[in-house]
Design a protein around this motif. Structure first.
Motif, mmCIF file in Angstrom:
data_model
loop_
_atom_site.group_PDB
_atom_site.id
_atom_site.type_symbol
_atom_site.label_atom_id
_atom_site.label_comp_id
_atom_site.label_asym_id
_atom_site.label_seq_id
_atom_site.Cartn_x
_atom_site.Cartn_y
_atom_site.Cartn_z
ATOM 1 N N UNK A 587 7.180 58.005 38.413
ATOM 2 C CA UNK A 587 8.544 57.787 38.901
ATOM 3 C C UNK A 587 9.191 59.096 39.359
ATOM 4 N N UNK A 588 8.841 60.209 38.726
ATOM 5 C CA UNK A 588 9.410 61.500 39.114
ATOM 6 C C UNK A 588 9.038 61.834 40.557
ATOM 7 N N UNK A 589 7.753 61.731 40.897
ATOM 8 C CA UNK A 589 7.317 62.004 42.269
ATOM 9 C C UNK A 589 7.863 60.954 43.220
ATOM 10 N N UNK A 590 7.788 59.710 42.790
ATOM 11 C CA UNK A 590 8.262 58.614 43.640
ATOM 12 C C UNK A 590 9.734 58.804 44.001
ATOM 13 N N UNK A 591 10.558 59.237 43.056
ATOM 14 C CA UNK A 591 11.982 59.460 43.294
ATOM 15 C C UNK A 591 12.196 60.552 44.334
ATOM 16 N N UNK A 592 11.454 61.645 44.220
ATOM 17 C CA UNK A 592 11.615 62.728 45.198
ATOM 18 C C UNK A 592 11.155 62.280 46.585
ATOM 19 N N UNK A 593 10.138 61.449 46.641
ATOM 20 C CA UNK A 593 9.704 60.929 47.934
ATOM 21 C C UNK A 593 10.805 60.093 48.584
ATOM 22 N N UNK A 594 11.464 59.248 47.783
ATOM 23 C CA UNK A 594 12.573 58.454 48.315
ATOM 24 C C UNK A 594 13.698 59.358 48.811
ATOM 25 N N UNK A 595 14.066 60.354 47.999
ATOM 26 C CA UNK A 595 15.157 61.242 48.370
ATOM 27 C C UNK A 595 14.843 62.009 49.651
ATOM 28 N N UNK A 596 13.588 62.306 49.875
ATOM 29 C CA UNK A 596 13.178 63.041 51.071
ATOM 30 C C UNK A 596 13.074 62.120 52.280
ATOM 31 N N UNK A 597 12.402 60.991 52.114
ATOM 32 C CA UNK A 597 12.081 60.138 53.264
ATOM 33 C C UNK A 597 13.234 59.230 53.690
ATOM 34 N N UNK A 598 14.170 58.987 52.806
ATOM 35 C CA UNK A 598 15.231 58.016 53.112
ATOM 36 C C UNK A 598 16.554 58.668 53.480
ATOM 37 N N UNK A 599 16.545 59.988 53.717
ATOM 38 C CA UNK A 599 17.796 60.684 54.035
ATOM 39 C C UNK A 599 17.766 61.322 55.425
#
Length: 775
Positions: A587-599
């Motif tokens: 979840x830690x990596x997944x969260x950073x991926x969302x924050x990067x790709x969805x902004x």
């Protein structure tokens, strides 16, 4: 009848001066003037004999021409290319309305984008100029839209007779004629303000200013069998941002109802950016302009997924295009294929949705994304509100009061009593209202706001209430299986209950799950719509009226759907719910991926994410943070990377901490976030995407702050790493030197390279992170 309309128009112009005092700001009251030149080389338009459907004689035209020449005129001023990058400094780019020296054109411009209108023999758009790169974007004269009234198509202005559709020569325009079945331009006015939603500005926001600009409003009059209809076309041009907004109002001045079956708000003939001879038209580049509307057709997290009005279609008259089968999609139509099927009466005018048009100056993903993010910050500033909230999973008064106390101690600002808690907003009984009002009062005494949750779309109510599938004649088959129709009596009652519950309890946040998802309804028995064709329009009006009311009354709106231009303050970042049941380390990596790709295209403050303190969709003990004291590393990391991205997550559980050590972790991260709150809510520059193989990071930038940037670097590996990173500082506004410090250490001076970068050596601990401030 056509001749009568033309003569009336001439008489109107001849009588103009005597009527000027009775009108709004009009032809002879334009504040400045400007010569239009689509090639931007300073030529004026030649004055030639006007041509209409029926020829106006020379003496009539001379009087018209003389009248137009009396428009006040300043020195020659051609539309020119902007000199400064508005993403760095937009202060000089102010909206204005200009008159062309030819006496036949009006121009709205803010130095970044311009739209040029021909006003004789009828209203038409003859160019949209991207002043950022100097290009004229249109290849053909474009009308101002179409109305289908009682089964007949009518044009809003427009001209016919352009001999070549691949490009436009100015001398051709005077020889063009009025389109058949056209509403005729009658008048215009200039307004010094732009209409926007009422917004209470109740809490912290990065931008608390409403947008400013100018509004040019044309009045068009129907002819023949629609002569009782008047259309007002609004063109709003914003200060400081390359955006023009268009919308319309239709008034019925007669006694006979007129049915608006459908309409096209725009039909613009753009120059194509490439000319493939053959191939799949779906792969052809579209003109580099962002089109957006405050009207959409389905439940989705992003504008592109929910858009329903932007259609790129072919132009059959463009026979000189390179594409052999004539399939180049270079005509933009703003329309929706269903409805509105709206009956316009003397006391019931029609107001359309709004279309926003923003030329881009690059195909670079970061730069184009910054355009769109600045768009939301400017046009919908309520999206920059970003309260610190938790998701409470209980409606037990003791648990709620404990959560309030913990929020106060840790610096949180809001509690949302979430789904699964047992709270029911539709219960407006005295007992239920009294229970939650007392809890809201307690929260307010501690400086904490409180809100709650309601489910709408994915519900089965009854055969008489739910949306009827036009294919089956039964309920079901909607986006979420079944959905209640908001135009049924149940729907009307539901919306009123939501307002009543909020008003009487004092809650100031509304979490709406499955807000209207764009479903149509074929029922003919629902009270507030006629049938299929008006069902979408009327349901959409009802949900957005609720959100407009909330925005005006300071109710924070947290929904999973894209209603940002309608008053909503948050939309889902984008996820599959089961991903929040993955093991904690994933979840830690997944969260950073969302924050990067969805902004890339959305403002971080307008996004909500998720942190499951307790079990969500399974996953067991490996997926949750409870007991919190046993997982402080994961808890701190998830908080730091979310708050560091400016993204609020729903920290979902019964409490924020379970011991003093946990409390200190929460207080520490929230204290850091509040210290750097302004820069952490500013524009994101994407540095390196998270791939779990090497470092990843992002950087916030803001030219208006003392802290020009804050960069965050993460290390997903099990060993400490040192990397030399070329840090891009162009969007900080710095150009020679920068002072950079790691965390709270002493700053060091760096000289910027010629590409506005600095070479920064960064050491990141194993499975850890660090951050730098740039001043």
């Amino acid at each position: 009848m056509r001749a009568f309309c033309i003569i009336s128009f001439i008489i109107y112009l001849l009588c103009f001066e005597s009527n000027a005092m009775q009108r709004s700001l009009a032809f002879d009251q334009i504040p400045t003037s400007q010569t239009y030149n689509s090639a931007m080389n300073g030529k004026t338009v030649a004055e030639e004999e006007i041509s209409t459907v029926e020829k106006v004689n020379d003496s009539d035209w001379q009087r018209i021409s003389n009248k137009m020449k009396r428009l006040p005129s300043l020195n020659h001023l051609a539309l020119k290319q902007s000199e400064k990058d508005w993403l760095i400094d937009a202060s000089d780019y102010k909206a204005e309305v200009y008159a062309g020296e030819d006496g036949k054109t009006l121009i709205i411009s803010n130095g970044l984008t311009a739209r040029v209108f021909r006003i004789t023999p009828n209203l038409a758009t003859i160019d949209i100029v991207n002043q950022m790169d100097g290009n004229s974007m249109l290849r053909a004269v474009s009308g101002e839209g179409e109305l289908t009234i009682d089964g007949t198509v009518w044009h809003l202005g427009g001209l016919d007779g352009q001999p070549e559709r691949g490009y436009l020569k100015e001398e051709w325009i005077d020889k063009m004629s009025v389109k058949e079945r056209s509403f005729m331009v009658k008048d215009f006015e200039i307004r010094d303000t732009i209409a926007t939603l009422q917004w209470a500005r109740k809490r912290w926001a990065l931008n608390k200013e409403n947008p400013t600009g100018k509004s040019l409003v044309f009045t068009l009059q129907g002819v023949d069998e629609v002569e009782d209809l008047t259309v007002k076309l609004h063109y709003d041009i914003y200060d400081h941002i390359p955006v023009i907004r268009k919308w319309m109002e239709i008034f019925n001045n007669g006694d006979t109802p007129r049915n608006l079956d459908s309409f096209k708000l725009e039909r613009l003939f753009f120059a194509e950016p490439e000319s493939p001879v053959d191939g799949d038209p779906d792969t052809f580049l579209l003109p580099n302009i962002h089109i957006e509307s405050d009207y959409h057709a389905k439940s989705a997290f992003t504008e592109s997924d929910t858009d329903c009005i932007e259609h790129w279609v072919t132009d059959p008259e463009y026979t000189s295009q390179t594409n052999y089968p004539l399939q180049t999609r270079c005509t933009m139509e703003a329309t929706y294929e269903i409805g509105p099927d709206y009956s316009i009466t003397n006391d019931r005018p029609f107001t359309s949705y709004k279309v926003y048009e923003m030329p881009l100056d690059s195909f670079d993903r970061e730069r184009s994304g910054l355009f769109k993010r600045r768009f939301y910050k400017t046009v919908a500033p309520w999206t920059t509100e970003n309260p610190i909230f938790m998701h409470l999973t209980s409606s037990n008064p003791d648990v709620i009061k404990r959560a309030v106390d913990q929020c106060q101690e840790c610096g949180y600002e809001m509690i949302i009593i979430s789904f699964g808690s047992g709270l029911n907003m539709e219960d407006i009984s005295e007992q239920n209202i009294a229970k939650y009002k007392s809890l809201v009062d307690y929260a307010h005494s501690k400086g904490i706001e409180m809100g709650c949750y309601s489910l709408l779309a994915s519900r089965w109510i009854s055969d008489d209430v739910d949306c009827i599938n036009p294919e089956t004649g039964k309920r079901g088959g909607m986006r979420y299986g079944s959905a209640p129709c908001l135009c049924s009596d149940w729907g009307e009652e539901y919306l009123q209950k939501i307002k009543t519950f909020i008003e009487r309890t004092g809650m100031s946040c509304f979490e709406h799950d499955g807000s209207y998802a764009g479903d149509v309804c074929a029922s003919t028995t629902h009270t507030h719509h006629k049938g299929l064709n008006d069902s979408h329009w009327n349901q959409f009006q009802r949900i957005t009226q609720l959100y407009n009311w909330m925005c005006a009354n300071g109710i924070y709106i947290n929904v999973p759907d894209f209603y940002l231009l309608n008053g909503s303050t948050k939309v889902g970042i984008g996820y599959r719910e089961v991903n929040w049941s993955l093991p904690r380390d994933r979840q830690i990596i997944h969260t950073r991926q969302l924050n990067y790709k969805c902004t890339w295209e959305r403002v971080p403050s307008s996004l909500w994410s998720f942190v499951p303190l307790t079990q969500y969709h399974g996953g067991g003990a490996a997926a949750t943070l409870e007991p919190l004291k046993d997982h402080l590393f994961e808890y701190r990391t998830l908080m730091f990377q979310n708050y560091g991205a400016g993204v609020q997550a729903c920290y979902r559980g019964p409490r924020l901490y379970d011991c003093e050590e946990t409390k200190e972790v929460v207080q520490d991260v929230i204290g850091w976030y509040k210290k750097y709150r302004e820069i952490l809510n500013s524009d994101i520059i994407h540095l390196r995407q998270p791939d779990a193989r090497d470092w990843d990071g992002l950087m916030h930038v803001n030219t208006e702050l003392e802290q020009k940037a804050l960069a965050m670097f993460f290390n997903p590996t099990d060993i400490a790493i040192t990397r030399k990173i070329k840090l891009p500082l162009y969007y900080t506004g710095l150009n020679k030197k920068a002072y950079i410090r790691e965390q709270e250490n002493k700053a060091k001076q760096y000289k910027l390279n010629r590409d506005y970068t600095v070479d920064l050596t960064v050491t990141i601990p194993a499975n850890g992170y660090t951050w730098y401030v740039i001043e």
